[in-house]
Design an enzyme around this catalytic site. Structure first.
Site, PDB file in Angstrom:
ATOM      1  N   GLY A   9       0.819  -1.217   0.000  1.00 44.42           N
ATOM      2  CA  GLY A   9       0.000   0.000   0.000  1.00 44.42           C
ATOM      3  C   GLY A   9       0.847   1.257   0.000  1.00 44.42           C
ATOM      4  O   GLY A   9       0.617   2.177   0.793  1.00 44.42           O
ATOM      5  N   SER A  11       1.416   3.627  -2.438  1.00 44.63           N
ATOM      6  CA  SER A  11       1.271   4.559  -3.564  1.00 44.63           C
ATOM      7  C   SER A  11       0.590   5.880  -3.217  1.00 44.63           C
ATOM      8  O   SER A  11       0.655   6.819  -3.998  1.00 44.63           O
ATOM      9  CB  SER A  11       0.459   3.889  -4.680  1.00 44.63           C
ATOM     10  OG  SER A  11      -0.878   3.646  -4.266  1.00 44.63           O
ATOM     11  N   ARG A  12      -0.041   5.960  -2.061  1.00 44.26           N
ATOM     12  CA  ARG A  12      -0.799   7.180  -1.753  1.00 44.26           C
ATOM     13  C   ARG A  12      -0.838   7.427  -0.252  1.00 44.26           C
ATOM     14  O   ARG A  12      -0.583   6.524   0.550  1.00 44.26           O
ATOM     15  CB  ARG A  12      -2.224   7.080  -2.291  1.00 44.26           C
ATOM     16  CG  ARG A  12      -3.040   5.960  -1.667  1.00 44.26           C
ATOM     17  CD  ARG A  12      -4.484   5.968  -2.166  1.00 44.26           C
ATOM     18  NE  ARG A  12      -4.568   5.533  -3.558  1.00 44.26           N
ATOM     19  CZ  ARG A  12      -5.647   5.673  -4.319  1.00 44.26           C
ATOM     20  NH1 ARG A  12      -6.715   6.254  -3.826  1.00 44.26           N
ATOM     21  NH2 ARG A  12      -5.649   5.221  -5.563  1.00 44.26           N
ATOM     22  N   ASN A  91       1.881  -1.756   5.370  1.00 48.29           N
ATOM     23  CA  ASN A  91       1.092  -0.530   5.436  1.00 48.29           C
ATOM     24  C   ASN A  91      -0.292  -0.654   4.823  1.00 48.29           C
ATOM     25  O   ASN A  91      -1.149   0.202   5.069  1.00 48.29           O
ATOM     26  CB  ASN A  91       1.865   0.596   4.730  1.00 48.29           C
ATOM     27  CG  ASN A  91       1.097   1.899   4.753  1.00 48.29           C
ATOM     28  OD1 ASN A  91       0.945   2.526   5.792  1.00 48.29           O
ATOM     29  ND2 ASN A  91       0.585   2.315   3.602  1.00 48.29           N
ATOM     30  N   TYR A 160     -11.964  -2.578  12.069  1.00 46.29           N
ATOM     31  CA  TYR A 160     -10.719  -1.831  11.876  1.00 46.29           C
ATOM     32  C   TYR A 160      -9.892  -1.842  13.159  1.00 46.29           C
ATOM     33  O   TYR A 160      -8.686  -2.133  13.134  1.00 46.29           O
ATOM     34  CB  TYR A 160     -11.053  -0.401  11.463  1.00 46.29           C
ATOM     35  CG  TYR A 160      -9.855   0.486  11.226  1.00 46.29           C
ATOM     36  CD1 TYR A 160      -9.163   0.445  10.022  1.00 46.29           C
ATOM     37  CD2 TYR A 160      -9.426   1.387  12.197  1.00 46.29           C
ATOM     38  CE1 TYR A 160      -8.062   1.264   9.789  1.00 46.29           C
ATOM     39  CE2 TYR A 160      -8.335   2.211  11.985  1.00 46.29           C
ATOM     40  CZ  TYR A 160      -7.657   2.148  10.786  1.00 46.29           C
ATOM     41  OH  TYR A 160      -6.573   2.958  10.557  1.00 46.29           O
ATOM     42  N   ALA A 162     -10.061  -3.959  15.628  1.00 50.65           N
ATOM     43  CA  ALA A 162      -9.586  -5.316  15.888  1.00 50.65           C
ATOM     44  C   ALA A 162      -8.346  -5.636  15.053  1.00 50.65           C
ATOM     45  O   ALA A 162      -7.379  -6.224  15.549  1.00 50.65           O
ATOM     46  CB  ALA A 162     -10.699  -6.321  15.583  1.00 50.65           C
ATOM     47  N   LYS A 164      -6.160  -3.500  13.749  1.00 48.33           N
ATOM     48  CA  LYS A 164      -5.017  -2.679  14.137  1.00 48.33           C
ATOM     49  C   LYS A 164      -4.475  -3.074  15.497  1.00 48.33           C
ATOM     50  O   LYS A 164      -3.262  -2.993  15.746  1.00 48.33           O
ATOM     51  CB  LYS A 164      -5.408  -1.204  14.103  1.00 48.33           C
ATOM     52  CG  LYS A 164      -5.745  -0.675  12.710  1.00 48.33           C
ATOM     53  CD  LYS A 164      -4.572  -0.813  11.747  1.00 48.33           C
ATOM     54  CE  LYS A 164      -4.834  -0.157  10.406  1.00 48.33           C
ATOM     55  NZ  LYS A 164      -3.672  -0.232   9.499  1.00 48.33           N
ATOM     56  N   ILE A 193      -4.562  12.007  10.858  1.00 52.13           N
ATOM     57  CA  ILE A 193      -3.595  12.490   9.873  1.00 52.13           C
ATOM     58  C   ILE A 193      -4.345  12.980   8.630  1.00 52.13           C
ATOM     59  O   ILE A 193      -5.307  12.351   8.179  1.00 52.13           O
ATOM     60  CB  ILE A 193      -2.609  11.374   9.478  1.00 52.13           C
ATOM     61  CG1 ILE A 193      -1.882  10.825  10.717  1.00 52.13           C
ATOM     62  CG2 ILE A 193      -1.613  11.884   8.444  1.00 52.13           C
ATOM     63  CD1 ILE A 193      -1.035  11.826  11.451  1.00 52.13           C
TER      64      ILE A 193
END
Length: 251
Positions: A9, A11-12, A91, A160, A162, A164, A193
């Site tokens: 992940g 690229s952005r 990532n 999400y 769980a 992380k 962020i």
């Protein structure tokens, strides 16, 4: 000899900033992306790293939520750069933002597979290319992108959170297992962020979000890249989760 890093992940958003930091530190970077819509972005990042830092890059399309996709990515990296992988940045991540009654099983399974299972698969595949070459003086690194969501609860983000939280557990366990073998494992748990998701929010909502952060503002992707730079250059840091979050969550 140049070092090699793989980032999923990459690229952005935060992933792009982490890719750039790897290039700045002199790594040849293998940049993974999943969807066709991200291909041009990944290639742009790769071109920028080559031109700005003089490193080599490889762009690989692969769905890392599946084991075969992870294997495709790792095999491509080894074919291009050899059988020593110096850094792995897990990532890749997605979210649903759904309440737990209405959510469909396939939706939360996709989050767990993308956010957590991908890291399990990638570390399983990459570690042999680390332990065979690493030592106290020649360390390799695994860095997992977790989230403050893995440290606290967030409404409508159960899957999400769980996933992380699972990354933090994975980080601690693998760090202990490989601490004496020259492989360090750490995590970054970003707070709020400014990424594409937040740029779609109106100014009043952004101000309200910023007001919940003790430092009074939303962080930048460079804050996360800075944490990665520190982790990769701090030989005594191991098994830790660094959370740049503006004091939103106390450590």
């Amino acid at each position: 000899m140049a070092k090699t890093a793989i980032i999923t992940g990459g690229s952005r958003g935060i992933g792009k900033a982490l890719s750039e930091k790897l290039g700045e530190l002199g790594y040849n970077v293998v940049i993974n992306y999943r969807s066709d819509s991200s291909k041009a972005k990944a290639e742009d990042v790769a071109k920028e790293l080559e031109e700005k830092y003089g490193v080599q890059t490889l762009v690989v399309k692969a769905d890392v939520s599946e084991y075969e996709g992870c294997k495709t990515l790792v095999d491509a990296a080894v074919e291009k750069f050899g059988d020593k992988i110096d850094a792995l940045v897990n990532n890749a991540g997605i979210t649903n933002n759904s309440n737990w009654i209405d959510i469909k099983p396939e939706a939360y399974e996709r989050v767990i597979k993308t956010n957590l299972m991908s890291a399990l698969h990638m570390t399983h595949l990459v570690l042999p290319y680390m332990v065979n070459h690493s030592s106290k003086d020649n360390q390799c690194n695994i860095v997992n992108t977790s989230s403050v969501g893995g440290m606290i609860g967030v409404i409508n983000q159960a899957d999400y959170c769980a996933s992380k939280s699972g990354l933090i557990g994975l980080t601690r366990a693998l760090a202990l297992e490989f601490a004496g073998r020259g492989v360090r494992v750490n995590a970054i748990a970003p707070g709020m962020i400014m990424t594409d998701m937040l740029r779609g929010v109106n100014q009043d909502e952004l101000n309200a979000l910023a007001a919940t952060i003790p430092q009074g503002y939303i962080g930048d992707v460079s804050d996360i890249a800075g944490a990665l730079g520190y982790i990769l250059t701090a030989p005594y840091l191991d098994g830790q989760t660094i959370s740049p979050n503006g004091c939103f969550v106390e450590q």
